[in-house]
Structure formats: C-alpha cells, structure tokens
Write a protein that holds these residues in place. Structure first.
Motif, PDB file in Angstrom:
ATOM      1  N   SER A  79       0.840  -1.196   0.000  1.00  0.00           N
ATOM      2  CA  SER A  79       0.000   0.000   0.000  1.00  0.00           C
ATOM      3  C   SER A  79       0.874   1.244   0.000  1.00  0.00           C
ATOM      4  CB  SER A  79      -0.945   0.027   1.201  1.00  0.00           C
ATOM      5  OG  SER A  79      -0.243   0.305   2.395  1.00  0.00           O
ATOM      6  N   VAL A  80       0.382   2.300  -0.633  1.00  0.00           N
ATOM      7  CA  VAL A  80       1.081   3.578  -0.664  1.00  0.00           C
ATOM      8  C   VAL A  80       0.057   4.694  -0.504  1.00  0.00           C
ATOM      9  CG1 VAL A  80       0.998   3.707  -3.200  1.00  0.00           C
ATOM     10  CG2 VAL A  80       2.721   5.005  -1.938  1.00  0.00           C
ATOM     11  N   LYS A  81       0.419   5.680   0.311  1.00  0.00           N
ATOM     12  CA  LYS A  81      -0.450   6.827   0.570  1.00  0.00           C
ATOM     13  C   LYS A  81       0.368   8.103   0.388  1.00  0.00           C
ATOM     14  CE  LYS A  81      -2.944   4.101   4.015  1.00  0.00           C
ATOM     15  NZ  LYS A  81      -3.192   3.887   5.470  1.00  0.00           N
ATOM     16  N   PHE A  82      -0.255   9.087  -0.234  1.00  0.00           N
ATOM     17  CA  PHE A  82       0.390  10.383  -0.456  1.00  0.00           C
ATOM     18  C   PHE A  82      -0.406  11.464   0.260  1.00  0.00           C
ATOM     19  CE2 PHE A  82       1.628   7.818  -4.121  1.00  0.00           C
ATOM     20  CZ  PHE A  82       3.002   8.026  -4.165  1.00  0.00           C
ATOM     21  N   GLY A  83       0.272  12.213   1.148  1.00  0.00           N
ATOM     22  CA  GLY A  83      -0.387  13.293   1.863  1.00  0.00           C
ATOM     23  C   GLY A  83      -0.489  14.547   1.021  1.00  0.00           C
TER      24      GLY A  83
END
Length: 340
Positions: free
Chosen positions: A101-105
C-alpha cells in the motif's frame, strides 16, 4: 507538487473503472499449481489524526527533555492505493498472502507546531534547571508525505470461518513540514509574545520500521468481513532534519530503537465476491527512540555536520489514527489469461 497527487489519484480511479465490466464473470482468479489465487486493487482516501514529536534529551538523564517540538497532523489528508495477493478462498487451506500500500499526503495546513525549551544559559547555567524557558507556536503546513507498507507471509485456516495470518512487515514514512508565522515567548522577557512572520522552521522526518504481523481474517456475515492485524517491534530507524531558518542552524538526527505498536482493522462490505467497500481504522504509535544529533551552521566554511558537542541525545515519537475509505476490486487476471 499538487499536480503529482492529482495525477496519482486520477490514475487510481481510472484503473478502478477497468474491471467493473468483468464482475459478471465467475472466473476472475488465476492458479498457482492447483490453488486459485487472486490479486486485488484498492483505491481511496483518508486522514491521519495525531502528532509527531521531535525531542532533545539530556545525555546524563535519559528521560529529561531539553527541547520538544510537536508537529500536528490534524488532519493530514491522503490519497492511496493498495495491491493485495491471497488465496481466492482463504478458508479452503494453507495459502500465501502479501500486501502493498502507498499513501500520499496532500500539502495543506495540518495544525500547529509548538516548540518548548527547558534550558537557557541566560536563565540558568545548570542542566538541572526544570523550568520552561522558551515557548513558540506556529502554523504547521505539510509540504509532502508518503507512507509505504509492504508485508508478506502465510494464511492458515483454524476454524470453519476464521483464518490466522502470520506475516513480516516493512513500513516507511516520510513527512515534510514548515512552520510559519505565529509567536514566541521567553521567560526572561516575562513571557511577552513576539509575533513572527514567514517561515521559521522546516522539518523532514523519515521512519523505517521492520515488524512481525499477526492477523485475523473473519468473514462473519454473508456481506461483511473483518480483517484485524497487530504489529509490534523494536526495529525502528529514523533520519530527521530540522532547519531553523532565522538562526541559520540545521540539526540532523540519526535515531533507532524504542517501541512500535499498531492495531489495525478493516471492515469490508462486499456486494459480490469481487467488489468491496472497505472502511479502515488503525492507530500507529512509536516511542522511546534515541540516537545522535549533528549540527550544521548554514553558511559556515566547513559546510559539514558536527556531532553536538554537548553530548546530548536526539529522539522522536509518533502517534496517529488512520481513518480511511476505499473501493477494492479483484483484477480479472484469470479471465484475461483465457482470452490470450
């Protein structure tokens, strides 16, 4: 920077439309040997609610603080995508499982940065003076953030409707803040507020965590599934950079150790076996890290970081809730392979 986040979100949503037309097909899985497996993609959004701390400790007294900067995540809004690989029916037998999983703020105002100092040579020459001497408060802006999580292991059915997962996990987090405007107060000046304008401090925080993971997968209803996981580890590494622009000083901290905890829960609503709406909640907590801090005088002729001559120690902590909503769908790899 904003265009990058928008592009990632657009691509995720575009990919999400692709398999919808295939949901009427029963054969969406592919096989390894004779075992059916499935790869699923999810895309969604969420928020982090919490705080990260940048800490300077006395060398002689392990838990006494000289300085503490609290950087808010209230909130950090993110866009994210994830891939999961698992046995198509985890209850049917032993299987392999993996997640990415990858999340970008998003770059937004994330709350307040507060800076507290307990020692000042103009007030006391002793490191044993417990009085708060300096305080400042600024608006905290996230300039960029990324959270990357990878895990892999095995799934073991232990009852008619329960699966245990034993995994290994690697997590990487990067946050970049700036502190703008606000005010500062000094005890020696009678705590009179002095208002500031512009950027005063920037802070980049990088975390790397290695952890075992224990999970419980429970399809407790025809359309509802719980996926619970728990992480615990002392294998924590961080590299952080703090720049005080007005003072032309930059600090670099290399820290490790401590304790990482994270309970994690996904509640999935499935209209059919290939499409789910997932509500996510977790709490990530890191404490007790220690390490060395290095000093660079910006503009100095040496242009090299020097280990802090006072022999003090650096530390950092992190505590944040993660609340998210995503759409998860199985990729039609089995169907495509038959067409070919």
């Amino acid at each position: 920077m904003k265009s990058i986040y928008a592009f990632v979100f657009f691509v995720s949503m575009t990919i999400g439309v692709f398999p919808v037309l295939s949901y009427g097909q029963d054969d969406i899985n592919f096989t390894i040997g004779k075992t059916p497996y499935r790869i699923s993609l999810s895309t969604g959004t969420g928020v982090l609610l919490g705080q990260s701390e940048e800490i300077v400790y006395k060398y002689s007294k392990k838990d006494d603080k000289l300085s503490q900067l609290n950087w808010d995540l209230n909130p950090l809004v993110y866009l994210g995508s994830a891939l999961s690989f698992s046995r198509a029916d985890p209850l049917a037998g032993l299987g392999v499982a993996a997640d990415l999983s990858v999340k970008f703020g998003l770059p937004i105002l994330s709350g307040t940065m507060e800076d507290r100092d307990w020692h000042d040579s103009s007030v006391s020459t002793s490191y044993d003076d417990p009085r708060l001497t300096n305080f400042s408060s600024h608006d905290a802006y996230i300039q960029g953030a990324m959270l990357l999580d990878v895990s892999g292991g095995i799934s073991i059915p232990i009852a008619a409707e329960v699966v245990i997962k034993a995994m290994l996990s690697v997590s990487y987090m990067r946050f970049s803040w700036i502190a703008q405007d606000g005010y500062l107060e000094y005890m020696q000046d009678g705590w009179d507020k002095k208002y500031l304008q512009g950027t005063g401090i920037t802070y980049d925080q990088n975390w790397l965590i290695l952890s075992p993971e224990l999970g419980l997968f429970w399809p407790f209803h025809q359309v509802l599934t719980l996926d619970f996981r728990f992480f615990i580890s002392p294998l924590i590494f961080a590299s952080n950079t703090d720049t005080h622009i007005n003072k032309n000083v930059q600090y670099s901290d290399i820290i490790q150790g401590g304790l990482y905890l994270e309970p994690y829960l996904d509640l999935s609503f499935s209209s059919n076996q290939n499409l789910s709406l997932v509500l996510h909640g977790s709490w990530r907590y890191i404490t007790g890290t220690r390490g060395d801090t290095y000093l660079l005088m910006i503009g100095s002729s040496s242009n090299l970081f020097q280990k802090n001559p006072d022999g003090i120690r650096a530390g950092a902590s992190y505590s944040a809730f993660d609340l998210g909503l995503s759409l998860k769908f199985a990729l039609p790899l089995g169907k495509l392979s038959k067409k070919n």
